[in-house]
Design a protein around this motif. Structure first.
Motif, PDB file in Angstrom:
ATOM      1  N   CYS A  31       0.854  -1.202   0.000  1.00 33.35           N
ATOM      2  CA  CYS A  31       0.000   0.000   0.000  1.00 33.35           C
ATOM      3  C   CYS A  31       0.887   1.248   0.000  1.00 33.35           C
ATOM      4  O   CYS A  31       1.673   1.458   0.922  1.00 33.35           O
ATOM      5  N   LYS A  32       0.742   2.046  -1.028  1.00 33.82           N
ATOM      6  CA  LYS A  32       1.528   3.264  -1.139  1.00 33.82           C
ATOM      7  C   LYS A  32       0.744   4.450  -0.565  1.00 33.82           C
ATOM      8  O   LYS A  32      -0.444   4.581  -0.785  1.00 33.82           O
ATOM      9  N   ASN A  33       1.455   5.281   0.152  1.00 34.33           N
ATOM     10  CA  ASN A  33       0.875   6.520   0.708  1.00 34.33           C
ATOM     11  C   ASN A  33      -0.259   6.256   1.687  1.00 34.33           C
ATOM     12  O   ASN A  33      -1.195   7.044   1.805  1.00 34.33           O
ATOM     13  N   CYS A  34      -0.216   5.100   2.368  1.00 39.25           N
ATOM     14  CA  CYS A  34      -1.219   4.841   3.410  1.00 39.25           C
ATOM     15  C   CYS A  34      -0.555   4.107   4.566  1.00 39.25           C
ATOM     16  O   CYS A  34       0.505   3.494   4.409  1.00 39.25           O
ATOM     17  N   PHE A  35      -1.208   4.198   5.709  1.00 44.15           N
ATOM     18  CA  PHE A  35      -0.629   3.611   6.920  1.00 44.15           C
ATOM     19  C   PHE A  35      -1.728   2.961   7.746  1.00 44.15           C
ATOM     20  O   PHE A  35      -2.807   3.525   7.918  1.00 44.15           O
ATOM     21  N   PHE A  36      -1.458   1.755   8.255  1.00 44.31           N
ATOM     22  CA  PHE A  36      -2.383   1.052   9.155  1.00 44.31           C
ATOM     23  C   PHE A  36      -1.700   0.912  10.510  1.00 44.31           C
ATOM     24  O   PHE A  36      -0.586   0.378  10.597  1.00 44.31           O
ATOM     25  N   SER A  37      -2.387   1.352  11.553  1.00 42.19           N
ATOM     26  CA  SER A  37      -1.812   1.190  12.887  1.00 42.19           C
ATOM     27  C   SER A  37      -1.829  -0.290  13.294  1.00 42.19           C
ATOM     28  O   SER A  37      -2.611  -1.084  12.765  1.00 42.19           O
ATOM     29  N   GLU A  38      -0.944  -0.626  14.204  1.00 43.54           N
ATOM     30  CA  GLU A  38      -0.871  -2.006  14.689  1.00 43.54           C
ATOM     31  C   GLU A  38      -2.193  -2.423  15.336  1.00 43.54           C
ATOM     32  O   GLU A  38      -2.672  -3.552  15.149  1.00 43.54           O
ATOM     33  N   LYS A  39      -2.803  -1.508  16.105  1.00 43.46           N
ATOM     34  CA  LYS A  39      -4.068  -1.831  16.756  1.00 43.46           C
ATOM     35  C   LYS A  39      -5.169  -2.080  15.736  1.00 43.46           C
ATOM     36  O   LYS A  39      -6.025  -2.954  15.924  1.00 43.46           O
ATOM     37  N   ALA A  40      -5.156  -1.320  14.649  1.00 44.09           N
ATOM     38  CA  ALA A  40      -6.166  -1.511  13.605  1.00 44.09           C
ATOM     39  C   ALA A  40      -6.041  -2.894  12.988  1.00 44.09           C
ATOM     40  O   ALA A  40      -7.035  -3.614  12.816  1.00 44.09           O
TER      41      ALA A  40
END
Length: 338
Positions: A190-199
């Motif tokens: 995934c480019k230009n996106c971020f998922f938190s560990e909790k998510a």
């Protein structure tokens, strides 16, 4: 923005290496045998446990290794028994022949056939499953390897009535760590996106071993976040939406218009509805959508098929006028053990 096209193809087959190896070993035995044999493999497991991904991967690899092997993939939901007939005609370039004549011709040609029948539970009412499992009895010279995939948590067929050899393979639900690895494998692209560990942890827990559901929640959470940073809040909104309207999730997996109508009615009756009342509302929906309705008995059969696909629950309630079937939709919260 993360594009989750063909999400099932994103599912790493290596997480199902044991099941893959079992089926591959049987296929090797089948291809290398000099005896006239037909093999039947019954594989079952809940939704999103990798059955289709493994089967398609084996088909692709087998085709590249054995020149004398023809492969057929059938989705029973859309094609039922007619898909096999059409595929046999295409393989042999023969029209105007019956299915039995086409199979006899294949038997004489010594061409081996690898048939994958997905969503095979749809064929149970038509008794095609038992007929396919007895193909070795009808064509003793062999040459048929059938892999039937059932969306079921219980063994779906009585193998005692099948012609041996028949093999059984169970696809267990993914565990938390495996779902998390699947999500990590997708998110890293995934480019230009971020998922938190909790998510990601919340999605992995909510999926209940269903990789397809996990990927769907992942995509929906990303959409809510505007394609950028996804945290636990975005995931919670998706889960709340699913709990309020499980029909939205289940319907996306269905190609059967009648099944969609049934589920839409049930989504409006969360406490359940009698079969006769369901039939009345179903008839009204078919008239509104100008669809030819199923008869009462046909509708009951369709509901039983949906039960086998784990979309519905049934209860029999003792009323003054006797026993009445009450239909309820499974609550998706059972899978989301939060």
């Amino acid at each position: 923005m993360l594009m989750l096209k063909n999400v099932l193809d994103q599912e790493p087959v290596w997480l199902r290496s044991e099941e893959y190896d079992q089926i591959w070993m049987l296929l090797e035995m089948f291809m290398e045998s000099s005896l006239p044999l037909s093999f039947s493999v019954v594989a079952w497991g809940g939704p999103g446990t990798g059955k289709t991904s493994v089967a398609k991967s084996i088909m692709a690899n087998a085709k590249s290794i054995w020149n004398n092997l023809e492969t057929i993939y059938l989705n029973s939901i859309s094609e039922k028994g007619f898909g096999l007939f059409k595929a046999l005609q295409q393989i042999q370039d023969l029209g105007g022949y019956s299915a039995a004549e086409l199979l006899e011709n294949l038997e004489r040609s010594r061409t081996k056939l690898f048939i994958v029948i997905d969503n095979a539970e749809v064929l149970m009412e038509e008794r095609l499953v038992q007929a396919i499992l007895r193909i070795g009895e009808a064509f003793p010279q062999g040459g048929f390897f059938t892999l039937m995939l059932f969306k079921s948590i219980n063994r779906p067929v009585n193998v005692l009535s099948a012609t041996p050899p028949i093999y059984l393979i169970y696809f267990r639900p993914y565990n938390f760590d495996e779902i998390r690895r699947i999500l990590d494998n997708v998110v890293k692209n995934c480019k230009n996106c971020f998922f938190s560990e909790k998510a990601l942890d919340t999605i992995s827990k909510a999926a209940g071993g269903d990789a397809e559901l996990a990927l769907m929640i992942l995509k929906a959470s990303l959409n809510i976040a505007g394609g950028k940073n996804v945290d636990e809040t975005h995931v919670s909104k998706v889960l709340e939406s699913l709990l309020e309207n499980p029909f939205e999730y289940i319907s996306g997996r269905l190609y059967d218009l009648h099944a969609k109508m049934i589920l839409r009615i049930l989504s409006e009756h969360p406490q359940g509805i009698s079969l006769r009342k369901l039939f009345e509302e179903y008839i009204r929906l078919t008239e509104m959508n100008r669809v030819k309705p199923l008869g009462y008995t046909q509708l009951w059969k369709r509901i039983r098929i949906m039960e086998r696909r784990m979309l519905l629950n049934f209860e029999v309630v003792n009323l003054k006028d006797g026993r009445t079937s009450v239909v309820r939709m499974k609550c998706i919260s059972q899978a989301m053990n939060l």
